[in-house]
Design a protein around this motif. Structure first.
Motif, mmCIF file in Angstrom:
data_model
loop_
_atom_site.group_PDB
_atom_site.id
_atom_site.type_symbol
_atom_site.label_atom_id
_atom_site.label_comp_id
_atom_site.label_asym_id
_atom_site.label_seq_id
_atom_site.Cartn_x
_atom_site.Cartn_y
_atom_site.Cartn_z
ATOM 1 N N ILE A 54 87.861 26.484 68.586
ATOM 2 C CA ILE A 54 88.760 27.589 68.572
ATOM 3 C C ILE A 54 88.940 28.039 67.432
ATOM 4 N N VAL A 55 88.701 29.440 66.970
ATOM 5 C CA VAL A 55 88.948 29.904 65.664
ATOM 6 C C VAL A 55 90.127 30.938 65.876
ATOM 7 N N THR A 56 91.258 30.535 65.011
ATOM 8 C CA THR A 56 92.374 31.453 65.033
ATOM 9 C C THR A 56 92.136 32.605 63.974
ATOM 10 N N GLU A 57 92.641 33.726 64.296
ATOM 11 C CA GLU A 57 92.397 34.848 63.712
ATOM 12 C C GLU A 57 93.514 35.668 63.337
ATOM 13 N N GLY A 58 94.720 35.086 62.895
ATOM 14 C CA GLY A 58 95.919 35.535 62.213
ATOM 15 C C GLY A 58 96.387 36.384 63.276
ATOM 16 N N ARG A 59 96.900 37.683 62.963
ATOM 17 C CA ARG A 59 97.480 38.560 63.627
ATOM 18 C C ARG A 59 96.555 39.317 64.725
ATOM 19 N N ASP A 60 94.991 38.938 64.769
ATOM 20 C CA ASP A 60 94.136 39.301 65.733
ATOM 21 C C ASP A 60 94.001 38.310 66.892
ATOM 22 N N GLY A 61 94.825 37.107 66.843
ATOM 23 C CA GLY A 61 94.664 36.336 67.869
ATOM 24 C C GLY A 61 93.678 35.156 67.753
ATOM 25 N N CYS A 62 92.657 34.985 68.644
ATOM 26 C CA CYS A 62 91.955 33.749 68.545
ATOM 27 C C CYS A 62 90.480 33.908 69.313
ATOM 28 N N ARG A 63 89.575 33.291 68.988
ATOM 29 C CA ARG A 63 88.187 33.207 69.814
ATOM 30 C C ARG A 63 87.810 31.866 70.219
ATOM 31 N N LEU A 64 87.268 31.703 71.270
ATOM 32 C CA LEU A 64 87.011 30.153 71.719
ATOM 33 C C LEU A 64 85.363 30.309 71.732
ATOM 34 N N TYR A 65 84.763 29.158 71.376
ATOM 35 C CA TYR A 65 83.450 29.188 71.566
ATOM 36 C C TYR A 65 83.048 27.814 72.353
ATOM 37 N N TRP A 66 82.463 27.738 73.214
ATOM 38 C CA TRP A 66 81.952 26.573 73.765
ATOM 39 C C TRP A 66 80.462 26.749 74.048
ATOM 40 N N ASP A 67 79.573 25.610 74.494
ATOM 41 C CA ASP A 67 78.148 25.615 74.672
ATOM 42 C C ASP A 67 78.149 26.756 75.647
ATOM 43 N N ALA B 223 97.318 39.940 50.759
ATOM 44 C CA ALA B 223 96.650 39.624 52.284
ATOM 45 C C ALA B 223 95.998 40.962 52.801
ATOM 46 N N ALA B 224 94.842 41.376 52.289
ATOM 47 C CA ALA B 224 94.587 42.636 52.345
ATOM 48 C C ALA B 224 94.017 42.978 53.946
ATOM 49 N N SER B 225 93.451 41.466 54.723
ATOM 50 C CA SER B 225 93.297 41.767 56.174
ATOM 51 C C SER B 225 93.955 40.659 56.731
ATOM 52 N N ALA B 226 93.778 40.699 58.119
ATOM 53 C CA ALA B 226 94.314 39.473 59.040
ATOM 54 C C ALA B 226 93.870 38.088 58.647
ATOM 55 N N HIS B 227 92.512 38.114 58.049
ATOM 56 C CA HIS B 227 91.907 36.741 57.755
ATOM 57 C C HIS B 227 91.898 36.470 56.279
ATOM 58 N N ALA B 228 92.445 37.510 55.552
ATOM 59 C CA ALA B 228 92.524 36.786 54.026
ATOM 60 C C ALA B 228 93.298 35.809 53.747
ATOM 61 N N PRO B 229 92.956 34.974 52.916
ATOM 62 C CA PRO B 229 94.231 33.662 52.641
ATOM 63 C C PRO B 229 95.446 34.455 52.038
ATOM 64 N N ASP B 230 96.532 34.091 52.637
ATOM 65 C CA ASP B 230 97.625 34.749 51.934
ATOM 66 C C ASP B 230 98.534 33.838 51.198
ATOM 67 N N ARG B 231 97.949 32.556 51.073
ATOM 68 C CA ARG B 231 98.623 31.454 50.244
ATOM 69 C C ARG B 231 97.642 30.459 49.733
ATOM 70 N N GLN B 232 98.228 30.053 48.631
ATOM 71 C CA GLN B 232 97.279 28.901 47.991
ATOM 72 C C GLN B 232 98.042 27.586 48.118
ATOM 73 N N LEU B 233 97.661 26.765 48.562
ATOM 74 C CA LEU B 233 98.156 25.374 48.640
ATOM 75 C C LEU B 233 97.891 24.551 47.582
ATOM 76 N N ARG B 234 98.747 23.747 47.168
ATOM 77 C CA ARG B 234 98.706 22.640 46.007
ATOM 78 C C ARG B 234 99.265 21.275 46.470
ATOM 79 N N ARG B 235 98.413 20.171 46.778
ATOM 80 C CA ARG B 235 99.038 19.146 47.121
ATOM 81 C C ARG B 235 99.535 18.342 45.924
ATOM 82 N N VAL B 236 100.922 18.204 45.705
ATOM 83 C CA VAL B 236 101.689 17.689 44.480
ATOM 84 C C VAL B 236 101.812 16.226 44.740
ATOM 85 N N HIS B 237 101.988 15.568 45.905
ATOM 86 C CA HIS B 237 102.009 14.205 46.016
ATOM 87 C C HIS B 237 101.189 13.946 47.685
#
Ligand code: ADP
Ligand code: LIP
Length: 421
Positions: free
Chosen positions: A264-277, A146-160
């Motif tokens: 709203i885009v969440t940015e891991g340990r960097d918090g989040c950003r809101l975007y509206w029109d 997980a090199a940066s706050a935005h790197a995927p730190d896990r891989q999900l597999r749906r088994v059921h």
């Protein structure tokens, strides 16, 4: 080619109202229920619309839609933990803990007879519906890089995958707000559409809309599809808030989505950003000793909704989102909040003398901008976050070793998530 999250048969396979799972395993006879009629929401819709226009002081009841699941946490191919999962579990946990007293909510969630956490606090308080298919289950593979706050730190597999949630599974009444929080494609487009009809404001987790899955035989890898190509896209103008993680954001199509709803885009340990029109805002994070990133986004969304319920503007409410996102990563599985920390948070919100019930959830008039009290609210909540960290250091010194992605073995599971029996 991964299956699309909205490819469940819905017309050939008519919707059935499912029986409610009690605290103990239900009898097989409970599955014999009559076919539910197509819901007619005309009267409810008129009332919801009247409340939306008038901002009337109606009950602050929410509707949470998404299934509980089993999460199996793995590192290097070895199981290091098994926990209750599903956004509905994390979301309900935060709403139960931090909503104003006059706010309540109903949960529509589906599990199979193999569900291992019926007596855990959240499912016990908000029982799921029982289905013939097995409980949705994810294998969560942690990686080291997980090199940066935005790197995927896990891989999900749906088994059921459990059954989807059909429109007829939703209660036949109006709600102040709705949270569409599917994890495995269970919130069908027609179900989201009915939520929009029943709720004065709907908040959506992008993961409920853009996930596609390899078949179980192929390993169940989770992929993302562009939101614009899904049947959910046309519903965006009727959604109030769409939350996406940094990894999901490119699939949401930020520039077109923000013209239709607040993103709203969440940015891991960097918090989040809101975007509206016409505007955007960055909202600062809170400190956390991360032990397990699972549920951060879910807890964020519930914290954000809680902030709206307390009458905050969207940018101020995102502080509560960041607060509960940080709280979620501090524990494995669905977190248990220390009563002193919760008391401090509620005191802070009370002290800010926010008027309730809030107009933004009662009406459709959201305020997006940061208020004058934003920085003060952040400072006060930071104190409460420190309380949480002190508590965490005292009770689980092992967390100083780093998060689950660098642990060889998980020594203890959260008290709120008993081992499957
Ligand atoms: N390590 C961390 N420290 C502090 N806050 C965090 C941390 N990780 C996540 N959060 C909080 O949780 C929110 C959601 O986390 P994120 O990782 O972006 O979502 P997801 O779980 O969906 O991948 C973030 O916006 C932030 O507020
Ligand atoms: O970590 P997060 O993105 O907030 O949400 C998670 C989902 O992405 C995952 O599918 C599920 O198994 C977890 O229990 C949790 O709900």
């Amino acid at each position: 080619m991964p299956s699309r999250p909205y490819s469940y048969p819905t017309t050939r396979d008519p919707p059935r109202a499912s029986p409610v799972l009690k605290a103990v395993a239900p009898s097989p006879a409970a599955a014999a229920v009559p076919l539910a009629a197509e819901p007619d929401d005309a009267e409810v819709e008129v009332e919801v619309e009247r409340q939306r226009r008038n901002g009337g002081a109606a009950a602050l009841e929410g509707l949470v839609v998404g299934s509980y699941c089993h999460d199996v946490l793995l590192r290097g191919g070895r199981v290091v933990g098994e926990t209750l999962g599903g956004a509905a579990a994390f979301v309900s946990n935060v709403l139960d803990a931090a909503s104003p007293v006059e706010a309540s909510f109903a949960v529509v969630s589906k599990v199979g007879t193999d569900f291992a956490y019926a007596s855990a606090p959240t499912p016990a308080r908000h029982p799921p519906l029982l289905c013939p298919s097995p409980t949705t289950s994810f294998h969560v593979h942690f990686t080291d890089d997980a090199a940066s706050a935005h790197a995927p730190d896990r891989q999900l597999r749906r088994v059921h995958a459990c059954d989807p949630i059909y429109p007829a599974d939703l209660p036949d009444r109006g709600f102040a707000y709705g949270l569409a929080v599917g994890v495995a494609g269970e919130v069908l487009p027609e179900t989201l559409e009915r939520m929009i009809r029943l709720c004065r404001a709907v908040l959506v987790d992008a993961q409920a809309l853009i996930r596609a899955f390899d078949s179980e035989a192929k390993g169940g890898s989770v992929h993302h599809v562009a939101l614009e190509g899904t049947p959910y896209a046309r519903l965006l103008p009727r959604v109030a808030f769409l939350k996406a993680s940094s990894e999901e954001a490119p699939y949401v199509g930020l520039e077109s989505a923000r013209r239709r709803c607040c993103v709203i885009v969440t940015e891991g340990r960097d918090g989040c950003r809101l975007y509206w029109d016409g505007g955007e805002a960055h909202v600062a994070p809170f400190p956390a000793l991360q032990v397990d990133p699972t549920g951060a986004g879910d807890s964020f969304l519930a914290g954000f909704a809680t902030g709206l319920l307390w009458g905050l503007s969207a940018t101020d409410a995102a502080l509560l989102g960041n607060f509960f996102g940080a709280a979620a990563v501090s524990q494995v599985g669905v977190p248990t909040f220390h009563p002193k920390m919760l008391q401090a948070v509620k005191q802070i919100l009370d002290d800010k003398a926010i008027k309730r019930p809030c107009t933004c959830i009662n009406g459709n008039m959201f305020t997006f901008q940061r208020s004058d009290m934003h920085d003060g609210l952040h400072t006060s909540l930071q104190e409460a976050a420190r309380l949480m960290m002190c508590e965490q250091k005292q009770t689980s010194p092992s967390t100083d070793n780093g998060d689950i992605s660098s642990m060889n073995e998980l020594t203890s599971l959260s008290s709120s998530t008993p081992r499957p029996s």
